[in-house]
Design a protein around this motif. Structure first.
Motif, mmCIF file in Angstrom:
data_model
loop_
_atom_site.group_PDB
_atom_site.id
_atom_site.type_symbol
_atom_site.label_atom_id
_atom_site.label_comp_id
_atom_site.label_asym_id
_atom_site.label_seq_id
_atom_site.Cartn_x
_atom_site.Cartn_y
_atom_site.Cartn_z
ATOM 1 N N PHE A 1 0.796 -1.232 0.000
ATOM 2 C CA PHE A 1 0.000 0.000 0.000
ATOM 3 C C PHE A 1 0.829 1.282 0.000
ATOM 4 O O PHE A 1 0.274 2.372 0.026
ATOM 5 N N SER B 1 0.223 1.517 -4.850
ATOM 6 C CA SER B 1 0.602 2.926 -4.705
ATOM 7 C C SER B 1 -0.542 3.808 -4.186
ATOM 8 O O SER B 1 -1.169 4.557 -4.912
ATOM 9 N N THR B 2 -0.803 3.685 -2.870
ATOM 10 C CA THR B 2 -1.844 4.484 -2.225
ATOM 11 C C THR B 2 -1.185 5.475 -1.267
ATOM 12 O O THR B 2 0.020 5.401 -1.010
ATOM 13 N N SER B 3 -1.988 6.380 -0.720
ATOM 14 C CA SER B 3 -1.448 7.316 0.271
ATOM 15 C C SER B 3 -1.885 6.908 1.678
ATOM 16 O O SER B 3 -2.056 7.743 2.552
ATOM 17 N N ILE B 4 -2.101 5.608 1.871
ATOM 18 C CA ILE B 4 -2.572 5.126 3.161
ATOM 19 C C ILE B 4 -1.511 5.192 4.265
ATOM 20 O O ILE B 4 -1.824 5.556 5.404
ATOM 21 N N ARG C 1 3.401 4.427 -1.075
ATOM 22 C CA ARG C 1 3.321 5.341 -2.212
ATOM 23 C C ARG C 1 3.976 4.735 -3.448
ATOM 24 O O ARG C 1 3.507 4.914 -4.564
#
Lengths: 259, 332
Positions: A104, A111-114, A106
């Motif tokens: 998860f 590629s999440t902003s979690i 970046r």
């Protein structure tokens, strides 16, 4: 022989009880309550409760149908799936943390902003605690009397009604025990959380993380939070025993294993 | 008129279950030893085990339907009541409960939980639940097996009356010939997955097709070698005794004699039309107001008064006698 085993048991039980007892002996109950009003402790408690509640909602919501499928269907690769579900049980927390970042982060797979948000705490807790729930839930569903399921079907119940009206209520105490175990494990989560979510007061700093952050700065606050976690864990384990063995036994001669 | 037509096959571990049977608005009992495939037959009809062939109800083919779409009332062997539901909840799982609770005399138990019920009460709840969805076919798996002897006698009578009144095509599975004879209009004997004989209970008793059926119907089965002579067939038994029968047979046979056709005496009677076997008494078992006495290879069922008069003890030497007309000869 009796003497030797007795001595071994005495040493083992003392060793296990000592740290727990020490926490409560070091601070009086009144200071304990007082120290818990420290902003760091209060914020950590709120973060812990909120993230744990969300994480366990996720675990139960997705874990229950998963466990039901794993328990009632026979298919190729079932053993592999069961092993996969149990993997986080034995995975070092650091590996869980790096894995969550790899998935998860970046620059990760999705590629999440979690990472380093409260959601990251929720995911970390869900990841490490889910196996405790799912394993117990699979065992509960597998333990259902197949004749009761057959009876429900002859009475006109389709798959959904069989699940909701028969399987779920009959497995409920097992699911509750699994949830309590999962909750207890999630409250103590440390390694994966600190790597994936960091330790930001009021955002991602859970009780466990706050104890680590505070113990050099203010030992009594850390102790108070420790005492709180001990109390939570103790209550949750009692719940597990009650749910597993019925309401009559825990203070008498309950079987000593949990779930 | 409701009708169930069966022609099903299920592969079991060591043999194949293969049953073709038409059941009208009547009760058919399927009897047989354990492991003969009796329960599997019921499960195949309900769609709980995969089966080949056809299950037809009033001309409609059920074979492709899932269990929940088959209109069956199924009473399971241990009743399989839902432990988390009350009696009313159990019955309501299938359909509106009130009438049935009333009809089966369990209205006063409506709020009780299955664990608090006696065996006979559970049986009635299970039957009420099975009837709640208004099934077109009724299937009962050993409905009396879980009951103690006393409850069993009463429940047998009740169940018989209820089944009569319902008039549904009904199959009752049991390992007990007495239950089968009491509950059913017709009895089918299932051995290793095949129905070897189907008929009224008295037909099975008077004309069993095999030694197995005869033994199941309660008969003594004696092996021997038959010689036909004039009007009587003489049979030399394995133990060298010779008996006679009015049945026609030649070669290896099983001679069947029912316990209620056998009389006992202390001394050899001088009646040549009868078969007499003298042997030691090996067991004396009272059954209700009768006594079952085993004399050598033959078991006799005599009245308690006769037993009293003869003062029978184990080890006594007695003569068992029965008529040639009461000696049936069947294939082994």
């Amino acid at each position: 022989m009796r003497l030797l085993f007795g001595a071994a048991a005495a040493v083992a039980l003392t060793f296990l009880a000592l740290p727990v007892v020490a926490i409560f002996l070091r601070v009086s109950p009144t200071t304990l309550v007082h120290e818990l009003s420290d902003p760091v402790a209060r914020d950590a408690l709120v973060v812990s409760l909120r993230t744990s509640a969300l994480a366990q909602a996720l675990v139960v919501g997705l874990g229950t149908p998963t466990a039901y499928l794993l328990a009632t269907r026979r298919f190729r690769g079932r053993t592999v799936l069961l092993t996969l579900v149990e993997l986080p049980l034995v995975l070092p927390p650091a590996v869980a943390g790096i894995g969550l970042l790899a998935a998860f982060g970046r620059t990760g797979l999705l590629s999440t902003s979690i990472p380093f948000t409260q959601l990251a705490v929720v995911l970390a807790i869900a990841f490490v605690s889910a196996p405790f729930f799912v394993r117990t839930a699979v065992a509960s569903f597998e333990g259902l009397d197949p004749t009761l399921i057959a009876a429900a079907r002859t009475l006109g119940a389709g798959p959904w009604r069989v699940f909701a009206r028969v399987a779920l209520p009959l497995a409920a105490s097992g699911l509750g025990a699994g949830l309590a175990l999962s909750f207890a494990r999630g409250l103590g989560e440390f390694g994966a959380t600190i790597m994936f979510a960091g330790s930001l007061q009021r955002v991602t700093q859970t009780l466990s993380l706050a104890i680590y952050a505070e113990f050099a700065r203010n030992f009594d606050v850390a102790l108070a939070m420790g005492a709180l976690l001990v109390a939570f864990s103790f209550i949750l384990l009692l719940v597990v025993k009650w749910l597993s063995f019925g309401w009559t036994s825990p203070f008498r001669s309950a079987p000593s294993s949990s779930a | 008129m409701a009708e169930l037509r069966l022609d099903v096959a299920v592969s079991l571990r060591t043999f194949e279950l293969r049953v073709a049977l038409d059941v009208h608005a009547e009760t058919v009992a399927v009897v047989g030893p354990s492991g003969a495939g009796k329960s599997t037959l019921l499960r195949a009809i309900a769609g709980l085990v995969p089966a080949r062939g056809r299950v037809e109800v009033d001309g409609r083919d059920w074979s492709a339907l899932a269990t929940e779409r088959r209109s069956v009332g199924f009473v399971f062997q241990d009743y399989a009541l839902f432990p988390h539901l009350s009696v009313r909840g159990n019955v309501a799982f299938g359909g509106p409960p009130e009438d049935l609770l009333e009809r089966l005399g369990i209205a006063q138990l409506a709020d009780a939980h299955p664990r608090d019920l006696s065996g006979g009460e559970r049986q009635r709840v299970a039957l009420a639940r099975a009837l709640a969805r208004k099934p077109e076919v009724l299937l009962l798996d050993e409905p009396l097996a879980a009951l103690d002897a006393h409850t069993r006698d009463m429940t047998r009578v009740e169940l018989r009356a209820t089944l009569r009144e319902l008039g549904l095509p009904t199959i009752v599975v049991t390992h007990d010939f007495v239950d089968a004879a009491a509950l059913a209009d017709r009895v089918g004997v299932l051995v290793d997955g095949a129905l070897v004989q189907v008929g009224r209970a008295d037909e099975l008793i008077s004309a069993p097709v095999s030694a197995f059926v005869a033994r199941f119907a309660g008969g003594n089965v004696l092996h021997g070698h038959a010689h036909r002579a004039d009007t009587l067939t003489s049979v030399e038994l394995d133990d060298r005794n010779v008996i006679v029968s009015t049945d026609d047979a030649q070669g290896e046979v099983a001679a069947v004699v029912y316990p209620w056709d056998v009389t006992l005496a202390r001394a050899m009677p001088s009646d040549s039309a009868q078969n007499h076997v003298q042997a030691e008494v090996t067991s004396v078992v009272p059954v209700a107001n009768r006594v079952r006495v085993t004399v050598g290879a033959v078991t006799a069922e005599i009245t308690a008064e006769s037993a009293q008069r003869l003062q029978i003890r184990e080890g006594d030497l007695l003569v068992a006698s029965w008529k040639a007309t009461a000696t049936r000869l069947v294939a082994l």
